[in-house]
Design a protein around this motif. Structure first.
Motif, PDB file in Angstrom:
ATOM      1  N   GLN A 174      -8.468  18.555 -18.786  1.00 49.92           N
ATOM      2  CA  GLN A 174      -7.221  19.289 -18.602  1.00 49.92           C
ATOM      3  C   GLN A 174      -6.250  18.477 -17.751  1.00 49.92           C
ATOM      4  OE1 GLN A 174      -6.701  22.197 -20.173  1.00 49.92           O
ATOM      5  NE2 GLN A 174      -8.736  21.937 -21.054  1.00 49.92           N
ATOM      6  N   ASP A 175      -5.001  18.881 -17.746  1.00 47.43           N
ATOM      7  CA  ASP A 175      -3.972  18.152 -17.015  1.00 47.43           C
ATOM      8  C   ASP A 175      -4.263  18.088 -15.514  1.00 47.43           C
ATOM      9  OD1 ASP A 175      -1.335  16.775 -17.123  1.00 47.43           O
ATOM     10  OD2 ASP A 175      -0.814  18.408 -15.745  1.00 47.43           O
ATOM     11  N   ALA A 176      -4.813  19.159 -14.955  1.00 50.17           N
ATOM     12  CA  ALA A 176      -5.120  19.161 -13.512  1.00 50.17           C
ATOM     13  C   ALA A 176      -6.115  18.055 -13.172  1.00 50.17           C
ATOM     14  CB  ALA A 176      -5.670  20.519 -13.086  1.00 50.17           C
ATOM     15  N   GLY A 177      -7.067  17.801 -14.053  1.00 48.85           N
ATOM     16  CA  GLY A 177      -8.026  16.725 -13.819  1.00 48.85           C
ATOM     17  C   GLY A 177      -7.361  15.363 -13.781  1.00 48.85           C
ATOM     18  N   TYR A 178      -6.459  15.133 -14.749  1.00 49.22           N
ATOM     19  CA  TYR A 178      -5.737  13.854 -14.759  1.00 49.22           C
ATOM     20  C   TYR A 178      -4.874  13.710 -13.513  1.00 49.22           C
ATOM     21  CZ  TYR A 178      -7.105  13.315 -19.652  1.00 49.22           C
ATOM     22  OH  TYR A 178      -7.814  13.166 -20.814  1.00 49.22           O
ATOM     23  N   ALA A 179      -4.191  14.787 -13.142  1.00 46.36           N
ATOM     24  CA  ALA A 179      -3.337  14.736 -11.943  1.00 46.36           C
ATOM     25  C   ALA A 179      -4.169  14.391 -10.712  1.00 46.36           C
ATOM     26  CB  ALA A 179      -2.613  16.063 -11.754  1.00 46.36           C
ATOM     27  N   TRP A 180      -5.325  15.041 -10.568  1.00 46.07           N
ATOM     28  CA  TRP A 180      -6.165  14.788  -9.399  1.00 46.07           C
ATOM     29  C   TRP A 180      -6.751  13.383  -9.394  1.00 46.07           C
ATOM     30  CZ3 TRP A 180      -6.172  16.536  -4.812  1.00 46.07           C
ATOM     31  CH2 TRP A 180      -5.719  17.836  -4.573  1.00 46.07           C
ATOM     32  N   VAL A 181      -6.968  12.807 -10.565  1.00 42.72           N
ATOM     33  CA  VAL A 181      -7.453  11.424 -10.623  1.00 42.72           C
ATOM     34  C   VAL A 181      -6.416  10.494  -9.991  1.00 42.72           C
ATOM     35  CG1 VAL A 181      -7.866   9.497 -12.212  1.00 42.72           C
ATOM     36  CG2 VAL A 181      -9.052  11.657 -12.545  1.00 42.72           C
ATOM     37  N   PHE A 182      -5.146  10.690 -10.350  1.00 42.34           N
ATOM     38  CA  PHE A 182      -4.103   9.825  -9.785  1.00 42.34           C
ATOM     39  C   PHE A 182      -3.878  10.128  -8.307  1.00 42.34           C
ATOM     40  CE2 PHE A 182      -3.078   9.827 -14.375  1.00 42.34           C
ATOM     41  CZ  PHE A 182      -3.347   8.489 -14.592  1.00 42.34           C
ATOM     42  N   LEU A 215       3.282   9.858  -7.685  1.00 41.69           N
ATOM     43  CA  LEU A 215       4.230  10.174  -8.759  1.00 41.69           C
ATOM     44  C   LEU A 215       3.538  10.266 -10.119  1.00 41.69           C
ATOM     45  CD1 LEU A 215       7.262   7.935  -7.720  1.00 41.69           C
ATOM     46  CD2 LEU A 215       7.130  10.436  -7.652  1.00 41.69           C
ATOM     47  N   VAL A 216       2.595   9.359 -10.380  1.00 46.45           N
ATOM     48  CA  VAL A 216       1.872   9.424 -11.652  1.00 46.45           C
ATOM     49  C   VAL A 216       1.131  10.748 -11.759  1.00 46.45           C
ATOM     50  CG1 VAL A 216       0.108   8.378 -13.141  1.00 46.45           C
ATOM     51  CG2 VAL A 216       1.598   6.911 -11.803  1.00 46.45           C
ATOM     52  N   GLY A 217       0.575  11.228 -10.645  1.00 51.02           N
ATOM     53  CA  GLY A 217      -0.114  12.515 -10.662  1.00 51.02           C
ATOM     54  C   GLY A 217       0.798  13.666 -11.069  1.00 51.02           C
ATOM     55  N   PHE A 218       2.047  13.589 -10.668  1.00 55.19           N
ATOM     56  CA  PHE A 218       3.012  14.639 -11.024  1.00 55.19           C
ATOM     57  C   PHE A 218       3.663  14.411 -12.388  1.00 55.19           C
ATOM     58  CE2 PHE A 218       3.150  15.282  -6.346  1.00 55.19           C
ATOM     59  CZ  PHE A 218       2.860  16.642  -6.325  1.00 55.19           C
ATOM     60  N   PHE A 219       3.905  13.153 -12.735  1.00 61.27           N
ATOM     61  CA  PHE A 219       4.686  12.833 -13.936  1.00 61.27           C
ATOM     62  C   PHE A 219       3.917  11.879 -14.845  1.00 61.27           C
ATOM     63  CE2 PHE A 219       7.631  13.462 -10.342  1.00 61.27           C
ATOM     64  CZ  PHE A 219       8.276  14.610 -10.795  1.00 61.27           C
ATOM     65  N   HIS A 220       3.225  12.438 -15.828  1.00 63.87           N
ATOM     66  CA  HIS A 220       2.464  11.624 -16.774  1.00 63.87           C
ATOM     67  C   HIS A 220       2.415  12.272 -18.161  1.00 63.87           C
ATOM     68  CE1 HIS A 220      -0.409  14.294 -14.666  1.00 63.87           C
ATOM     69  NE2 HIS A 220      -0.823  14.532 -15.899  1.00 63.87           N
ATOM     70  N   ALA A 221       3.440  13.036 -18.493  1.00 57.84           N
ATOM     71  CA  ALA A 221       3.423  13.842 -19.714  1.00 57.84           C
ATOM     72  C   ALA A 221       3.797  13.072 -20.976  1.00 57.84           C
ATOM     73  CB  ALA A 221       4.358  15.044 -19.556  1.00 57.84           C
ATOM     74  N   VAL A 232       5.950   1.855 -10.717  1.00 56.08           N
ATOM     75  CA  VAL A 232       6.058   1.955  -9.257  1.00 56.08           C
ATOM     76  C   VAL A 232       4.699   1.647  -8.623  1.00 56.08           C
ATOM     77  CG1 VAL A 232       6.483   3.511  -7.303  1.00 56.08           C
ATOM     78  CG2 VAL A 232       7.976   3.598  -9.316  1.00 56.08           C
ATOM     79  N   ALA A 233       3.645   2.279  -9.141  1.00 61.77           N
ATOM     80  CA  ALA A 233       2.302   2.044  -8.597  1.00 61.77           C
ATOM     81  C   ALA A 233       1.912   0.576  -8.719  1.00 61.77           C
ATOM     82  CB  ALA A 233       1.277   2.930  -9.314  1.00 61.77           C
ATOM     83  N   ASP A 234       2.278  -0.047  -9.836  1.00 62.97           N
ATOM     84  CA  ASP A 234       1.858  -1.430 -10.047  1.00 62.97           C
ATOM     85  C   ASP A 234       2.735  -2.445  -9.323  1.00 62.97           C
ATOM     86  OD1 ASP A 234      -0.380  -0.671 -11.331  1.00 62.97           O
ATOM     87  OD2 ASP A 234       0.128  -1.532 -13.272  1.00 62.97           O
ATOM     88  N   LEU A 252       0.832  -1.215   0.000  1.00 59.23           N
ATOM     89  CA  LEU A 252       0.000   0.000   0.000  1.00 59.23           C
ATOM     90  C   LEU A 252       0.864   1.262   0.000  1.00 59.23           C
ATOM     91  CD1 LEU A 252      -2.822  -1.074   2.475  1.00 59.23           C
ATOM     92  CD2 LEU A 252      -3.045  -0.709   0.009  1.00 59.23           C
ATOM     93  N   VAL A 253       1.981   1.235   0.720  1.00 59.36           N
ATOM     94  CA  VAL A 253       2.876   2.400   0.739  1.00 59.36           C
ATOM     95  C   VAL A 253       3.461   2.631  -0.652  1.00 59.36           C
ATOM     96  CG1 VAL A 253       5.081   3.266   1.632  1.00 59.36           C
ATOM     97  CG2 VAL A 253       3.406   2.276   3.205  1.00 59.36           C
ATOM     98  N   VAL A 254       3.951   1.564  -1.278  1.00 62.39           N
ATOM     99  CA  VAL A 254       4.526   1.700  -2.627  1.00 62.39           C
ATOM    100  C   VAL A 254       3.465   2.168  -3.620  1.00 62.39           C
ATOM    101  CG1 VAL A 254       5.583   0.424  -4.538  1.00 62.39           C
ATOM    102  CG2 VAL A 254       6.368   0.025  -2.203  1.00 62.39           C
ATOM    103  N   MET A 255       2.255   1.631  -3.496  1.00 63.18           N
ATOM    104  CA  MET A 255       1.154   2.025  -4.370  1.00 63.18           C
ATOM    105  C   MET A 255       0.821   3.507  -4.202  1.00 63.18           C
ATOM    106  SD  MET A 255      -2.138  -0.399  -4.581  1.00 63.18           S
ATOM    107  CE  MET A 255      -3.670   0.235  -5.150  1.00 63.18           C
TER     108      MET A 255
END
Length: 193
Positions: free
Chosen positions: A154-162, A72-78, A89-91, A63-66
Motif C-alpha cells: 500500500q502507499d503508506a508502506g512506500y511512504a514509510w520506506v522513504f 519529500l519522496v515519502g510525500f510525493f511519489h504518485a 533532490v535526494a540524489d 546529509l541535510v539535502v538527502m
C-alpha cells in the motif's frame, strides 16, 4: 532506497490492493536515469572542489539535502514527475555524500590504515544497507494486502520506506558530530626510503 523504489515503480496499480505505479521495466529505467545522472553529476562536481571546501560542512550539507529529499519522496511519489523531482533532490544529497565519504576516511586514518579504513567504509555500507533493507521490507509488509499468497504493498508502506531513509540519514547526521577532526594527508610526513 533507490532499489526499493523499483518495487513502487514495477508493482501493479490495483485500487485498494496495490499502490504500485505499474510501469514496465523499460519505463522505469527511462524515468530513473534522471536521478541517477543527478547523483553522478553532483558527485563529480563536488569532488572537483573538495580541496577548496571544508569537507565536514559539505558532508553535513549533503546529509541535510538527502534527508529533505527522502522526506519529500515519502510525500510525493504518485507519478513520474513527482518521483523524478523528489528523487533528484535526494540524489543531490547522495552525490555529495558519496563524493565526501572517502575524504573523511583518508582524513581520519593514518597513511598505513587507509586500506583498512576504506574496507571498513565498504563493509559498513553493506551492513547498514542490509539492516535498512530488512526494516524497509518490515514496513512494506505492515502495509500490505495479501492476495493468493502474494503481498501487494500500500502507499503508506512506500511512504514509510522513504521516511525510513530520511530517518537513517538523520542518524548519520547525528553520528557525524563524532567524526574526528580531519587532517590533510598531504601534510603527513612521507617516510624517506
Amino acid at each position: 532506497m533507490p532499489g526499493l523504489a523499483i518495487l513502487l515503480a514495477l508493482f501493479p496499480h490495483i485500487p485498494g490492493v496495490s499502490a504500485g505505479l505499474g510501469w514496465t521495466a523499460q519505463h522505469n529505467a527511462v524515468v530513473s536515469v534522471s536521478w541517477n545522472l543527478v547523483m553522478f553529476g553532483t558527485g563529480l562536481f563536488v569532488s572537483r572542489f573538495l580541496r577548496l571546501l571544508h569537507p565536514r560542512k559539505v558532508w553535513i550539507a549533503g546529509l541535510v539535502v538527502m534527508t529533505v529529499g527522502y522526506t519529500l519522496v515519502g510525500f510525493f511519489h504518485a507519478d513520474e514527475v513527482e518521483l523524478m523531482l523528489t528523487s533528484c533532490v535526494a540524489d543531490i544529497g547522495s552525490g555529495i555524500v558519496v563524493a565526501t565519504a572517502p575524504v573523511h576516511v583518508v582524513g581520519v586514518v593514518s597513511r598505513d590504515e587507509q586500506g583498512l579504513g576504506s574496507g571498513m567504509l565498504n563493509m559498513l555500507i553493506s551492513l547498514f544497507g542490509a539492516i535498512v533493507t530488512a526494516g524497509a521490507y518490515a514496513l512494506l509488509t505492515a502495509h500490505s494486502t495479501v492476495v493468493d499468497g502474494t503481498a501487494f504493498y500500500q502507499d503508506a508502506g512506500y511512504a514509510w520506506v522513504f521516511w525510513l531513509g530520511a530517518l537513517v540519514t538523520l542518524l548519520a547526521l547525528a553520528l557525524s558530530l563524532f567524526i574526528p577532526r580531519l587532517r590533510d594527508p598531504e601534510l603527513d610526513d612521507v617516510p624517506s626510503g
